[in-house]
Design an enzyme around this catalytic site. Structure first.
Site, PDB file in Angstrom:
ATOM      1  N   ASN A  14      40.742  52.324  30.729  1.00 49.49           N
ATOM      2  CA  ASN A  14      40.531  51.131  29.872  1.00 49.49           C
ATOM      3  C   ASN A  14      39.284  51.082  29.148  1.00 49.49           C
ATOM      4  O   ASN A  14      39.073  50.567  27.947  1.00 49.49           O
ATOM      5  CB  ASN A  14      40.668  50.037  30.876  1.00 49.49           C
ATOM      6  CG  ASN A  14      42.118  49.492  31.247  1.00 49.49           C
ATOM      7  OD1 ASN A  14      42.750  48.838  30.201  1.00 49.49           O
ATOM      8  ND2 ASN A  14      42.730  49.840  32.295  1.00 49.49           N
ATOM      9  N   LEU A  94      32.725  41.318  43.487  1.00 48.13           N
ATOM     10  CA  LEU A  94      31.404  40.720  43.067  1.00 48.13           C
ATOM     11  C   LEU A  94      31.202  39.453  43.658  1.00 48.13           C
ATOM     12  O   LEU A  94      32.311  38.473  43.523  1.00 48.13           O
ATOM     13  CB  LEU A  94      31.218  40.731  41.671  1.00 48.13           C
ATOM     14  CG  LEU A  94      31.241  41.984  40.875  1.00 48.13           C
ATOM     15  CD1 LEU A  94      31.580  41.921  39.374  1.00 48.13           C
ATOM     16  CD2 LEU A  94      29.743  42.766  41.088  1.00 48.13           C
ATOM     17  N   HIS A 110      43.677  43.060  35.289  1.00 51.94           N
ATOM     18  CA  HIS A 110      44.238  43.089  36.533  1.00 51.94           C
ATOM     19  C   HIS A 110      45.569  43.386  36.337  1.00 51.94           C
ATOM     20  O   HIS A 110      46.127  43.004  35.657  1.00 51.94           O
ATOM     21  CB  HIS A 110      44.146  41.792  37.177  1.00 51.94           C
ATOM     22  CG  HIS A 110      44.806  41.958  38.493  1.00 51.94           C
ATOM     23  ND1 HIS A 110      44.207  42.528  39.695  1.00 51.94           N
ATOM     24  CD2 HIS A 110      45.985  41.497  39.094  1.00 51.94           C
ATOM     25  CE1 HIS A 110      45.079  42.386  40.892  1.00 51.94           C
ATOM     26  NE2 HIS A 110      46.080  41.599  40.352  1.00 51.94           N
ATOM     27  N   LEU A 145      38.530  35.842  43.666  1.00 54.91           N
ATOM     28  CA  LEU A 145      39.253  37.082  43.179  1.00 54.91           C
ATOM     29  C   LEU A 145      40.411  36.900  42.167  1.00 54.91           C
ATOM     30  O   LEU A 145      41.432  36.261  42.586  1.00 54.91           O
ATOM     31  CB  LEU A 145      39.710  37.953  44.656  1.00 54.91           C
ATOM     32  CG  LEU A 145      40.068  39.255  44.134  1.00 54.91           C
ATOM     33  CD1 LEU A 145      38.952  40.152  43.558  1.00 54.91           C
ATOM     34  CD2 LEU A 145      40.719  39.953  45.380  1.00 54.91           C
ATOM     35  N   GLU A 175      47.961  48.092  29.229  1.00 54.56           N
ATOM     36  CA  GLU A 175      46.681  47.550  29.633  1.00 54.56           C
ATOM     37  C   GLU A 175      45.623  48.141  28.378  1.00 54.56           C
ATOM     38  O   GLU A 175      44.937  47.174  27.764  1.00 54.56           O
ATOM     39  CB  GLU A 175      46.059  48.132  30.703  1.00 54.56           C
ATOM     40  CG  GLU A 175      46.851  47.602  32.091  1.00 54.56           C
ATOM     41  CD  GLU A 175      45.976  48.191  33.226  1.00 54.56           C
ATOM     42  OE1 GLU A 175      45.021  48.738  33.404  1.00 54.56           O
ATOM     43  OE2 GLU A 175      46.752  48.442  34.141  1.00 54.56           O
TER      44      GLU A 175
HETATM   45  C1  GRF Z   1      44.023  50.263  36.215  1.00 53.70           C
HETATM   46  O1  GRF Z   1      45.343  50.099  36.957  1.00 53.70           O
HETATM   47  C2  GRF Z   1      43.467  48.872  35.929  1.00 53.70           C
HETATM   48  O2  GRF Z   1      44.588  47.790  35.725  1.00 53.70           O
HETATM   49  C3  GRF Z   1      42.698  48.658  37.324  1.00 53.70           C
HETATM   50  O3  GRF Z   1      42.239  50.035  37.580  1.00 53.70           O
HETATM   51  C4  GRF Z   1      43.075  51.170  37.331  1.00 53.70           C
HETATM   52  C5  GRF Z   1      42.399  52.117  36.699  1.00 53.70           C
HETATM   53  O4  GRF Z   1      41.820  51.693  35.435  1.00 53.70           O
HETATM   54  N1  GRF Z   1      41.644  47.614  37.328  1.00 53.70           N
HETATM   55  P1  GRF Z   1      40.777  52.782  34.572  1.00 53.70           P
HETATM   56  O5  GRF Z   1      42.058  53.931  34.322  1.00 53.70           O
HETATM   57  O6  GRF Z   1      39.855  53.185  35.435  1.00 53.70           O
HETATM   58  O7  GRF Z   1      40.607  51.849  33.310  1.00 53.70           O
END
Ligand code: GRF
Length: 197
Positions: A14, A94, A110, A145, A175
């Site tokens: 992401n 956090l 999320h 959360l 995402e």
């Molecule tokens: C993804 O499923 C994201 O939704 C969650 O962490 C997972 C890995 O994300 N928050 P990334 O590839 O490290 O961005």
């Protein structure tokens, strides 16, 4: 130009999607730091390869002292003059002590259609529930959360034979579309939600 700190814990797919998006002409934000709670996070090298400043605050030496870990993390982010924070696969909870000063300036992605399935194992839970669709949500981070105001959602179909891994991959693809679309609006001060497809 908003200066964005991105927090990761792992591969950072992401984070990479956000970096690629911010590299586009006319984008209202620029990355100022990619930081992780894991000094070995693979995403750190991927960010550095794109010329973005990286750092890590290993959470393990702090044990249960979350406040001390968060104070280090806050100092690191402040040292890079960040205007906002994107959590991207960041796997540490956090506390309000860290979150509240960033209220309205910290967002997270999320992997579920919130308010369904806060917390972990969202894909397995959607499959167990027999949901016909699933997806991901970008929201403002509050002390609760996975609970802040929703800034965008992307939906995917659940298909016969889906495993949590197959479904997770289908969600992850969305995402990488949703998060950049939300950041582009949010960084420009536009809080209208993004709905995909
Ligand atoms: C993804 O499923 C994201 O939704 C969650 O962490 C997972 C890995 O994300 N928050 P990334 O590839 O490290 O961005």
């Amino acid at each position: 130009m908003k200066r964005v700190a991105i927090l990761i814990s792992g591969g950072g797919s992401n984070m990479l999607a956000l970096l690629d998006s911010m590299a586009e002409a006319g984008h209202p934000a620029t990355p100022c730091l990619v930081a992780s709670n894991d000094p070995e996070a693979a995403g750190l090298a991927r960010a550095a390869a794109r010329g973005v400043a990286t750092d890590a605050v290993d959470h393990r030496p702090f044990g249960k002292d979350r406040a001390a870990f968060e104070a280090e993390l806050q100092a690191l982010i402040a040292a890079h003059d960040a205007d906002m924070i994107c959590l991207a696969g960041f796997m540490r909870v956090l506390t309000a002590g860290f979150v509240t000063p960033w209220s309205g300036r910290m967002i997270n992605i999320h992997p579920s259609l919130l308010p369904k399935y806060r917390g972990l194992h969202t894909h397995a839970r959607a499959l167990e529930a027999g949901d016909a669709e699933h997806g991901c949500t970008v929201h403002e981070v509050t002390p609760e959360l996975d609970d802040g105001p929703i800034l965008g959602q992307a939906r995917v179909p659940v298909k016969p034979g889906d495993t949590p891994e197959i479904l997770a991959a289908r969600v992850l693809e969305m995402e990488h579309k949703l998060y950049p679309a939300v950041l582009r609006r949010f960084a420009a001060g536009d809080r209208r939600p993004v709905w995909l497809p």
